[in-house]
Every structure is written in structure tokens, then in C-alpha cells.
Design a protein around this motif. Structure first.
Motif, PDB file in Angstrom:
ATOM      1  N   GLU A 355       0.790  -1.184   0.104  1.00  0.00           N
ATOM      2  CA  GLU A 355       0.250   0.094  -0.126  1.00  0.00           C
ATOM      3  C   GLU A 355       0.888   1.197  -0.134  1.00  0.00           C
ATOM      4  O   GLU A 355       0.493   2.348  -0.477  1.00  0.00           O
ATOM      5  CB  GLU A 355      -0.988   0.047   1.226  1.00  0.00           C
ATOM      6  N   ARG A 356       2.062   1.101   0.525  1.00  0.00           N
ATOM      7  CA  ARG A 356       2.904   2.445   0.563  1.00  0.00           C
ATOM      8  C   ARG A 356       3.361   2.539  -0.632  1.00  0.00           C
ATOM      9  O   ARG A 356       3.673   3.759  -0.935  1.00  0.00           O
ATOM     10  CB  ARG A 356       4.073   2.178   1.739  1.00  0.00           C
ATOM     11  N   LYS A 357       3.947   1.556  -1.358  1.00  0.00           N
ATOM     12  CA  LYS A 357       4.567   1.886  -2.733  1.00  0.00           C
ATOM     13  C   LYS A 357       3.499   2.280  -3.492  1.00  0.00           C
ATOM     14  O   LYS A 357       3.862   3.025  -4.615  1.00  0.00           O
ATOM     15  CB  LYS A 357       5.040   0.250  -2.913  1.00  0.00           C
ATOM     16  N   VAL A 358       1.990   1.890  -3.456  1.00  0.00           N
ATOM     17  CA  VAL A 358       1.335   2.402  -4.355  1.00  0.00           C
ATOM     18  C   VAL A 358       0.966   3.857  -4.145  1.00  0.00           C
ATOM     19  O   VAL A 358       0.934   4.642  -5.246  1.00  0.00           O
ATOM     20  CB  VAL A 358      -0.325   1.580  -4.404  1.00  0.00           C
ATOM     21  N   ILE A 359       0.977   4.370  -2.891  1.00  0.00           N
ATOM     22  CA  ILE A 359       0.833   5.901  -2.699  1.00  0.00           C
ATOM     23  C   ILE A 359       1.974   6.707  -3.258  1.00  0.00           C
ATOM     24  O   ILE A 359       1.972   7.569  -3.707  1.00  0.00           O
ATOM     25  CB  ILE A 359       0.641   5.902  -1.430  1.00  0.00           C
ATOM     26  N   GLU A 360       3.305   6.007  -2.951  1.00  0.00           N
ATOM     27  CA  GLU A 360       4.656   6.581  -3.352  1.00  0.00           C
ATOM     28  C   GLU A 360       4.650   6.667  -4.755  1.00  0.00           C
ATOM     29  O   GLU A 360       4.941   7.670  -5.539  1.00  0.00           O
ATOM     30  CB  GLU A 360       5.671   5.957  -2.730  1.00  0.00           C
ATOM     31  N   ARG A 361       4.125   5.727  -5.596  1.00  0.00           N
ATOM     32  CA  ARG A 361       4.091   5.504  -7.074  1.00  0.00           C
ATOM     33  C   ARG A 361       3.050   6.620  -7.511  1.00  0.00           C
ATOM     34  O   ARG A 361       3.375   7.491  -8.252  1.00  0.00           O
ATOM     35  CB  ARG A 361       3.834   4.333  -7.651  1.00  0.00           C
ATOM     36  N   ALA A 362       1.804   6.655  -6.950  1.00  0.00           N
ATOM     37  CA  ALA A 362       1.071   7.868  -7.466  1.00  0.00           C
ATOM     38  C   ALA A 362       1.354   9.340  -7.107  1.00  0.00           C
ATOM     39  O   ALA A 362       1.095  10.194  -8.049  1.00  0.00           O
ATOM     40  CB  ALA A 362      -0.322   7.720  -6.610  1.00  0.00           C
ATOM     41  N   LYS A 363       2.071   9.441  -5.977  1.00  0.00           N
ATOM     42  CA  LYS A 363       2.708  10.884  -5.940  1.00  0.00           C
ATOM     43  C   LYS A 363       3.858  11.182  -7.018  1.00  0.00           C
ATOM     44  O   LYS A 363       3.803  12.264  -7.496  1.00  0.00           O
ATOM     45  CB  LYS A 363       3.388  10.869  -4.417  1.00  0.00           C
ATOM     46  N   GLY A 364       4.516  10.246  -7.046  1.00  0.00           N
ATOM     47  CA  GLY A 364       5.652  10.336  -8.267  1.00  0.00           C
ATOM     48  C   GLY A 364       5.121  10.707  -9.553  1.00  0.00           C
ATOM     49  O   GLY A 364       5.727  11.378 -10.324  1.00  0.00           O
ATOM     50  N   MET A 365       4.115  10.076  -9.793  1.00  0.00           N
ATOM     51  CA  MET A 365       3.453  10.164 -11.181  1.00  0.00           C
ATOM     52  C   MET A 365       2.853  11.572 -11.436  1.00  0.00           C
ATOM     53  O   MET A 365       3.093  12.337 -12.307  1.00  0.00           O
ATOM     54  CB  MET A 365       2.163   9.010 -11.219  1.00  0.00           C
ATOM     55  N   LEU A 366       2.267  12.120 -10.055  1.00  0.00           N
ATOM     56  CA  LEU A 366       1.366  13.502 -10.218  1.00  0.00           C
ATOM     57  C   LEU A 366       2.669  14.187 -10.412  1.00  0.00           C
ATOM     58  O   LEU A 366       2.548  15.418 -10.958  1.00  0.00           O
ATOM     59  CB  LEU A 366       0.554  13.755  -9.002  1.00  0.00           C
ATOM     60  N   MET A 367       3.830  14.383  -9.773  1.00  0.00           N
ATOM     61  CA  MET A 367       4.922  15.185  -9.793  1.00  0.00           C
ATOM     62  C   MET A 367       5.611  15.251 -11.056  1.00  0.00           C
ATOM     63  O   MET A 367       5.855  16.275 -11.602  1.00  0.00           O
ATOM     64  CB  MET A 367       6.195  14.721  -8.838  1.00  0.00           C
ATOM     65  N   ALA A 368       5.663  13.859 -11.745  1.00  0.00           N
ATOM     66  CA  ALA A 368       6.107  14.195 -12.998  1.00  0.00           C
ATOM     67  C   ALA A 368       5.147  14.504 -14.165  1.00  0.00           C
ATOM     68  O   ALA A 368       5.621  15.295 -15.108  1.00  0.00           O
ATOM     69  CB  ALA A 368       6.627  12.394 -13.485  1.00  0.00           C
ATOM     70  N   ARG A 369       3.811  14.066 -14.092  1.00  0.00           N
ATOM     71  CA  ARG A 369       3.158  14.655 -15.295  1.00  0.00           C
ATOM     72  C   ARG A 369       2.664  16.063 -15.022  1.00  0.00           C
ATOM     73  O   ARG A 369       2.079  16.529 -16.082  1.00  0.00           O
ATOM     74  CB  ARG A 369       1.748  13.650 -15.319  1.00  0.00           C
ATOM     75  N   LEU A 370       2.328  16.229 -13.790  1.00  0.00           N
ATOM     76  CA  LEU A 370       1.606  17.495 -13.462  1.00  0.00           C
ATOM     77  C   LEU A 370       2.676  18.789 -13.049  1.00  0.00           C
ATOM     78  O   LEU A 370       2.155  19.785 -12.759  1.00  0.00           O
ATOM     79  CB  LEU A 370       0.557  17.659 -12.738  1.00  0.00           C
TER      80      LEU A 370
END
Length: 413
Positions: A355-370
Motif C-alpha cells: 500500500e505504501r508503494k502504491v501511494i508513493e508511485r501515485a505521488k511520483g506520477m503526479l509530480m512527473a506529469r503535472l
């Protein structure tokens, strides 16, 4: 039909368990080295933030003392990681993978760049926030490596190691958020002026601490949970809360009392020190459990070898294979039962890390894309979680599946 192939498989399984126990002990040693280095850099980051924000008027001695105190831990970690780059027999590399080696290399590069950053801070040739960000990036690399090592160390049949490993990882993350809060608050107080962006960042860091600590409490044993609850109700936490209110309630641009930076730093450091004490207690428990598990695996191997030797040496019976086969079945049945009893515990530990990894990946995705900062990305996920009345994990999974524009619109609704 001979049972020799089965006996060889049983003994090989026991020997593999012994090897796993030795690898686990080595991983816990790496976890402890990372934890000590993270603590050292957190202290140096906090002292450096006051030193820079005050124009060198405050915390010069504290900063140098932090560097000296942390030198042994940093040197030890550097040597430990550098040794992983040496060529080894194939079987000795079973406890590492390409991803882990890549993370180790990143941490090493960060350590090797540290002297240049320290020189720039000493000469006050860098901005406070840039220095804090550089320290935070180094620490983040260590936390990522620690997380990877913890994930690789979850062994079937060893919940006494798996649960405290998960508790330790989330405690380290909470302590790092507390360290960032200390540095951000020290910067505000020492600079004598409140800043809206930094106030918002501190609020985010407080929330991040609470989230990690909830998971920690769910996996810590009763004694450690009681210690944590006592800390939360103690006078040190009350002092920190008063300082938090001063920072968070001040109007943006309002003047702050620079002399309060020492009081803030002391209150935040007291809490961080208490979290560090709990980290050390978890590591001691993990080391003890590793030793106990290795000793148990060794004893079981010796018992199995002795049992099978006696079976081979005993006089033949009317059915010479019946006794040996029955004993082997009993041995395998006992091992299967032990694994089944601990599977639920292991799955819970793996689920928490996943679960922690999913949240970290989502944060990273938003940082990179937006183009968001880490704090802004996490706040976007939190806001969507509250607005939609869904778990943060569910929102993170949805964010990973949504196109960029869809998530931007979802945030704006």
C-alpha cells in the motif's frame, strides 16, 4: 521405492532456511546502518537550516558537532555499501538484486557529494531551502533503500521479524517527516518571518507523520505502542504543539521571534530523539529474533540430519520403508503447519508495504506529469480522498489509472 530423494530434499530445505537466516541477519545490519545515517543527516540538516537562515549567527557549533557525531555512521554505511560492489560467487548474491544495487549506488553518490555541500553551507553560499532539499533528497534515497531491504526480508514463517520490520519502516518515515518539520520550522523562526508556503508544508508534514505512525502502531508490539502513547501525552509533545500553533497561526509575512528558533529546535529534537529510541528498540528486537531464528534453523537442521541418520542405521523391519516414510511425512507436516500459521501475519506485512508503494508511485506520477512538488502531490491525493470519502490507497490506485487531464479535472471538482 527408496525415500533417499525425499530425505535429500528435506535436508536441502533446512540448509536453505539456514542460508536465509544468515542473509536476514545481514539485511538487518544494513537496515540499522541506514537508520543511523538517516538520524545523523537529519540532525545535521536541522542545525544547518538554523545556521543558514540566521546568516551564520546561530548554531555554528551545533552544526559542526552534528557533523562530527554522524561521521562514524556515514563512514560505516559507505564501507558497507561499497563492499557490495565487489565480485562474489553467484550464491552469495542471492540476497541482492539489480534494483537494490541501483539504490545502493544512488546512496553512495549522495554520500560522496556531501563534503562539497557542507563546504557551501559553511561559506553560506547556498540558500537555506536548497540545502534542506539536498539533505532531504539524500535521506529519501536511504529510506527507499531501507524500504526495499525490508520488503526483501519478509520471510515465510518468521512473523517475529516481518511485523517489526514493517513497524520500523513506518517509524523511520514518520521520523523523517518530523525531521523535515524541524528544519522547516527552524528556517521560519531563524529567518524571523512567516511564509504561507512553508506553513502549508509543515501542516502536510504533520499529517504525514500521523499517517505513518498509525501503521507503525498497528504492527508494533504492546510495549512499544504503550511507549508511543506515553510520548504523545508527555510534556515534550505539549511544548512542541505550542510551537506548532505559533507557526501555523501566524499571518503570512508576520514577524517571528528569531530567539524562539532554539526553543523550537529543542522541542522538535526531543520528539525526534524519542522516535529514534524506539527505532533502536525495534532494531535490537530484530537482531535478537534473527539470532534466535538462525539458532532454531541450525538446531532443526542438526535434528533432521540426526533423525535421518538413525533411520538409515536402524535394523530393517517387515516394511523397512514404512517407518522412514512416516517420519518424513511427520517432519514435512510439522513444517507445513508452521508456515500456514504464519502466512496470515506475512500477508498483512506485505500488504502494508504494498500500500505504501502504491501511494508513493501515485505521488511520483503526479509530480512527473503535472509538475507538482511532493507536498502538493500528496495534498492532491489527500483532498481527493476526503472529497470522495475513499481510502487514500483507493485514490492512489485510481490516480495511476487515470489520464493526466482526467485527474486534473477530478482535483478541481
Amino acid at each position: 521405492m527408496s525415500t533417499a530423494p525425499a530425505t535429500r530434499l528435506v535436508l536441502r530445505a533446512k540448509r536453505l532456511e539456514m542460508q536465509a537466516a544468515r542473509r536476514l541477519a545481514a539485511r538487518i545490519a544494513l537496515v540499522d546502518a541506514l537508520r543511523e545515517c538517516i538520524h545523523a543527516l537529519q540532525h545535521e540538516r536541522g542545525a544547518s537550516s538554523v545556521y543558514l537562515a540566521s546568516g551564520g549567527a546561530r548554531f555554528a557549533d551545533e552544526r559542526r558537532a552534528a557533523i562530527d557525531a554522524g561521521a562514524p555512521a556515514l563512514a560505516g554505511l559507505h564501507a558497507l555499501l561499497a563492499a557490495q560492489g565487489e565480485e562474489r560467487p553467484d550464491e552469495a548474491d542471492a540476497d541482492v538484486d539489480a534494483a537494490m544495487l541501483g539504490l545502493m549506488a544512488s546512496v553512495l553518490l549522495g554520500l560522496e557529494a556531501l563534503p562539497a555541500q557542507r563546504a557551501a553551507i559553511e561559506a553560506r553560499q547556498t540558500h537555506t531551502q536548497d540545502a534542506i532539499a539536498a539533505f532531504t533528497q539524500r535521506i529519501a534515497g536511504m529510506v527507499r533503500l531501507l524500504s526495499h531491504v525490508a520488503d526483501a526480508s519478509l520471510l515465510p514463517g518468521v512473523p517475529s521479524v516481518s511485523r517489526p520490520l514493517v513497524a520500523l519502516l513506518h517509524l523511520v518515515q514518520a521520523k523523517e517527516a518530523a525531521g523535515q518539520e524541524r528544519a522547516a520550522g527552524a528556517h521560519l523562526f531563524a529567518s524571523s518571518q512567516c511564509d504561507a508556503a512553508e506553513q502549508e508544508r509543515i501542516a502536510h508534514l504533520i499529517d504525514a507523520q500521523e499517517q505513518s505512525l498509525r501503521v507503525f502502531a498497528g504492527f508494533a508490539d504492546a510495549a512499544l505502542r504503550a511507549e508511543w502513547e506515553s510520548l504523545q501525552l508527555g510534556p515534550g509533545m505539549a511544548r512542541l504543539e505550542r510551537q506548532r500553533r505559533v507557526l501555523c497561526a501566524a499571518r503570512p509575512g508576520a514577524a517571528l521571534d528569531a530567539d524562539t528558533s532554539g526553543e523550537w529546535f529543542a522541542a522538535a529534537s526531543e520528539r525526534i530523539g524519542a522516535l529514534g529510541t524506539m527505532e533502536a528498540a525495534l532494531v535490537r528486537h530484530l537482531r535478537a529474533e534473527c539470532a534466535r531464528h538462525a539458532s532454531q534453523a541450525q538446531q532443526e537442521l542438526e535434528d533432521s540430519e540426526g533423525l535421518l541418520r538413525r533411520l538409515r542405521e536402524q535394523p530393517p523391519t517387515a516394511d523397512p520403508l514404512a517407518g522412514e516414510a512416516a517420519t518424513l511425512r511427520e517432519l514435512l507436516h510439522a513444517q507445513s503447519e508452521r508456515l500456514a500459521r504464519t502466512e496470515v501475519e506475512l500477508q498483512a506485512a506485505r500488504r502494508a508495504l504494498s500500500e505504501r508503494k502504491v501511494i508513493e508511485r501515485a505521488k511520483g506520477m503526479l509530480m512527473a506529469r503535472l509538475g507538482l512538488t511532493e507536498e502538493a502531490a500528496f495534498r492532491a491525493l489527500q483532498k481527493a480522498s476526503m472529497d470522495q470519502n475513499r481510502r487514500l490507497l483507493d485514490v492512489a490506485e485510481a490516480a495511476l489509472a487515470l489520464p493526466d487531464l482526467a485527474f486534473v479535472r477530478a482535483k478541481e471538482v
